[in-house]
Design a protein around this motif. Structure first.
Motif, PDB file in Angstrom:
ATOM      1  N   LYS A 165       0.823  -1.202   0.000  1.00 40.65           N
ATOM      2  CA  LYS A 165       0.000   0.000   0.000  1.00 40.65           C
ATOM      3  C   LYS A 165       0.863   1.260   0.000  1.00 40.65           C
ATOM      4  O   LYS A 165       0.518   2.259  -0.622  1.00 40.65           O
ATOM      5  N   ARG A 166       1.993   1.199   0.683  1.00 32.23           N
ATOM      6  CA  ARG A 166       2.873   2.365   0.769  1.00 32.23           C
ATOM      7  C   ARG A 166       3.519   2.704  -0.559  1.00 32.23           C
ATOM      8  O   ARG A 166       4.001   3.815  -0.738  1.00 32.23           O
ATOM      9  N   THR A 167       3.555   1.752  -1.493  1.00 27.39           N
ATOM     10  CA  THR A 167       4.174   2.035  -2.784  1.00 27.39           C
ATOM     11  C   THR A 167       3.157   2.476  -3.831  1.00 27.39           C
ATOM     12  O   THR A 167       3.535   2.674  -4.970  1.00 27.39           O
ATOM     13  N   LEU A 168       1.881   2.613  -3.455  1.00 23.91           N
ATOM     14  CA  LEU A 168       0.879   3.136  -4.384  1.00 23.91           C
ATOM     15  C   LEU A 168       0.591   4.589  -4.030  1.00 23.91           C
ATOM     16  O   LEU A 168       0.406   4.910  -2.853  1.00 23.91           O
ATOM     17  N   CYS A 169       0.542   5.453  -5.054  1.00 28.85           N
ATOM     18  CA  CYS A 169       0.203   6.854  -4.821  1.00 28.85           C
ATOM     19  C   CYS A 169      -1.250   6.932  -4.372  1.00 28.85           C
ATOM     20  O   CYS A 169      -2.121   6.298  -4.958  1.00 28.85           O
ATOM     21  N   VAL A 193      -3.263   9.439  -4.539  1.00 28.78           N
ATOM     22  CA  VAL A 193      -4.104  10.293  -5.392  1.00 28.78           C
ATOM     23  C   VAL A 193      -4.311   9.659  -6.766  1.00 28.78           C
ATOM     24  O   VAL A 193      -5.435   9.403  -7.189  1.00 28.78           O
ATOM     25  N   CYS A 194      -3.215   9.379  -7.492  1.00 31.31           N
ATOM     26  CA  CYS A 194      -3.373   8.903  -8.869  1.00 31.31           C
ATOM     27  C   CYS A 194      -3.247   7.383  -8.979  1.00 31.31           C
ATOM     28  O   CYS A 194      -3.658   6.808  -9.983  1.00 31.31           O
ATOM     29  N   GLY A 195      -2.701   6.707  -7.979  1.00 33.92           N
ATOM     30  CA  GLY A 195      -2.680   5.249  -7.960  1.00 33.92           C
ATOM     31  C   GLY A 195      -1.481   4.603  -8.624  1.00 33.92           C
ATOM     32  O   GLY A 195      -1.411   3.379  -8.692  1.00 33.92           O
ATOM     33  N   ILE A 196      -0.533   5.384  -9.101  1.00 33.17           N
ATOM     34  CA  ILE A 196       0.629   4.793  -9.778  1.00 33.17           C
ATOM     35  C   ILE A 196       1.546   4.126  -8.743  1.00 33.17           C
ATOM     36  O   ILE A 196       1.574   4.528  -7.575  1.00 33.17           O
ATOM     37  N   VAL A 197       2.265   3.098  -9.177  1.00 32.28           N
ATOM     38  CA  VAL A 197       3.245   2.460  -8.300  1.00 32.28           C
ATOM     39  C   VAL A 197       4.445   3.389  -8.190  1.00 32.28           C
ATOM     40  O   VAL A 197       5.007   3.817  -9.192  1.00 32.28           O
ATOM     41  N   LEU A 198       4.811   3.732  -6.951  1.00 37.42           N
ATOM     42  CA  LEU A 198       5.878   4.702  -6.721  1.00 37.42           C
ATOM     43  C   LEU A 198       7.224   3.993  -6.749  1.00 37.42           C
ATOM     44  O   LEU A 198       7.618   3.336  -5.793  1.00 37.42           O
ATOM     45  N   ALA A 208       8.760   8.442  -8.748  1.00 36.95           N
ATOM     46  CA  ALA A 208       8.741   9.089  -7.434  1.00 36.95           C
ATOM     47  C   ALA A 208      10.109   9.675  -7.119  1.00 36.95           C
ATOM     48  O   ALA A 208      11.133   9.165  -7.555  1.00 36.95           O
ATOM     49  N   GLU A 209      10.077  10.777  -6.371  1.00 40.74           N
ATOM     50  CA  GLU A 209      11.306  11.361  -5.838  1.00 40.74           C
ATOM     51  C   GLU A 209      11.295  11.129  -4.335  1.00 40.74           C
ATOM     52  O   GLU A 209      10.296  11.393  -3.677  1.00 40.74           O
ATOM     53  N   THR A 225      10.174  11.405   2.730  1.00 42.93           N
ATOM     54  CA  THR A 225       9.133  11.999   1.906  1.00 42.93           C
ATOM     55  C   THR A 225       9.217  11.416   0.505  1.00 42.93           C
ATOM     56  O   THR A 225      10.271  11.447  -0.116  1.00 42.93           O
ATOM     57  N   VAL A 226       8.102  10.854   0.035  1.00 38.90           N
ATOM     58  CA  VAL A 226       8.019  10.279  -1.305  1.00 38.90           C
ATOM     59  C   VAL A 226       7.055  11.145  -2.106  1.00 38.90           C
ATOM     60  O   VAL A 226       5.884  11.260  -1.749  1.00 38.90           O
ATOM     61  N   VAL A 227       7.560  11.787  -3.167  1.00 40.96           N
ATOM     62  CA  VAL A 227       6.732  12.674  -3.983  1.00 40.96           C
ATOM     63  C   VAL A 227       6.456  12.005  -5.316  1.00 40.96           C
ATOM     64  O   VAL A 227       7.379  11.582  -6.023  1.00 40.96           O
ATOM     65  N   CYS A 228       5.191  11.893  -5.677  1.00 38.89           N
ATOM     66  CA  CYS A 228       4.779  11.304  -6.944  1.00 38.89           C
ATOM     67  C   CYS A 228       5.083  12.279  -8.072  1.00 38.89           C
ATOM     68  O   CYS A 228       4.754  13.457  -7.985  1.00 38.89           O
ATOM     69  N   THR A 229       5.719  11.808  -9.141  1.00 34.41           N
ATOM     70  CA  THR A 229       6.045  12.702 -10.249  1.00 34.41           C
ATOM     71  C   THR A 229       4.861  12.908 -11.195  1.00 34.41           C
ATOM     72  O   THR A 229       4.891  13.815 -12.012  1.00 34.41           O
ATOM     73  N   MET A 230       3.833  12.074 -11.089  1.00 31.19           N
ATOM     74  CA  MET A 230       2.645  12.231 -11.942  1.00 31.19           C
ATOM     75  C   MET A 230       1.728  13.333 -11.419  1.00 31.19           C
ATOM     76  O   MET A 230       1.272  14.180 -12.171  1.00 31.19           O
ATOM     77  N   CYS A 231       1.423  13.302 -10.130  1.00 27.21           N
ATOM     78  CA  CYS A 231       0.431  14.237  -9.593  1.00 27.21           C
ATOM     79  C   CYS A 231       1.008  15.148  -8.509  1.00 27.21           C
ATOM     80  O   CYS A 231       0.276  15.970  -7.962  1.00 27.21           O
ATOM     81  N   SER A 232       2.288  15.011  -8.181  1.00 29.04           N
ATOM     82  CA  SER A 232       2.980  15.846  -7.185  1.00 29.04           C
ATOM     83  C   SER A 232       2.443  15.699  -5.773  1.00 29.04           C
ATOM     84  O   SER A 232       2.700  16.557  -4.934  1.00 29.04           O
ATOM     85  N   SER A 233       1.684  14.661  -5.494  1.00 28.49           N
ATOM     86  CA  SER A 233       1.263  14.444  -4.107  1.00 28.49           C
ATOM     87  C   SER A 233       2.410  13.780  -3.359  1.00 28.49           C
ATOM     88  O   SER A 233       3.306  13.191  -3.963  1.00 28.49           O
ATOM     89  N   SER A 234       2.397  13.902  -2.037  1.00 27.17           N
ATOM     90  CA  SER A 234       3.509  13.354  -1.272  1.00 27.17           C
ATOM     91  C   SER A 234       3.011  12.484  -0.128  1.00 27.17           C
ATOM     92  O   SER A 234       1.899  12.645   0.361  1.00 27.17           O
ATOM     93  N   LYS A 235       3.866  11.550   0.244  1.00 25.61           N
ATOM     94  CA  LYS A 235       3.614  10.693   1.398  1.00 25.61           C
ATOM     95  C   LYS A 235       4.771  10.873   2.341  1.00 25.61           C
ATOM     96  O   LYS A 235       5.920  10.938   1.910  1.00 25.61           O
ATOM     97  N   ASN A 236       4.494  10.937   3.635  1.00 29.44           N
ATOM     98  CA  ASN A 236       5.543  11.082   4.630  1.00 29.44           C
ATOM     99  C   ASN A 236       5.549   9.871   5.544  1.00 29.44           C
ATOM    100  O   ASN A 236       4.496   9.399   5.966  1.00 29.44           O
TER     101      ASN A 236
END
Ligand SMILES: [Zn+2]
Length: 129
Positions: free
Chosen positions: A58-62, A64-69, A75-76, A90-101
């Motif tokens: 679950k932690r590797t799915l964005c 917001v957009c659902g892409i595998v990070l 992901a950055e 901090t993992v930032v999705c490059t598709m939608c720019s949402s982040s997970k901490n």
């Protein structure tokens, strides 16, 4: 049917979620939009049947957009915080720019890693039976 073994609840759903996750992970580099679609389907299948996804998966799915990070691809990843005590990943999705901490704390273990969390082990049934 007297010899019927107890099976894993939602086994077919888990295998479908596994397939969708792997399909999403394969499509990240070639077709990111398709990877988002597969990732969202994986999440929605789990929600519909009220089955929980493995936390590490679950932690590797964005969210917001659902892409595998995948770090460096979709992901950055950066570590924030100077003290070892309050460092955050901090993992930032490059598709939608949402982040997970995520809190980086070596003393914290997830409940599923604890052997006490295992209530019962169900042996795997063979496909021919
Ligand atoms: Zn995203």
């Amino acid at each position: 049917m007297a010899n019927k073994q107890k099976g894993c609840h939602g086994r077919d759903v888990f295998s479908r979620m596994n397939f969708l996750y792997q399909a999403s992970a394969l499509m990240v580099e070639k077709n990111p939009v398709l990877a988002c679609h597969y990732g969202n389907m994986c999440k929605s299948v789990g929600k519909k049947t009220v089955l929980r996804m493995e936390p590490e998966m679950k932690r590797t799915l964005c969210k917001v957009c659902g892409i595998v990070l995948k770090p460096g691809v979709s992901a950055e990843v950066q570590i924030n915080g100077y003290n070892e005590k309050d460092q955050m990943l901090t993992v930032v999705c490059t598709m939608c720019s949402s982040s997970k901490n995520f809190v980086l704390n070596s003393k914290y273990d997830m409940w599923l890693d604890n052997p006490r969390s295992v209530v019962e082990t169900i042996p795997e049934k063979k496909a021919e039976e």
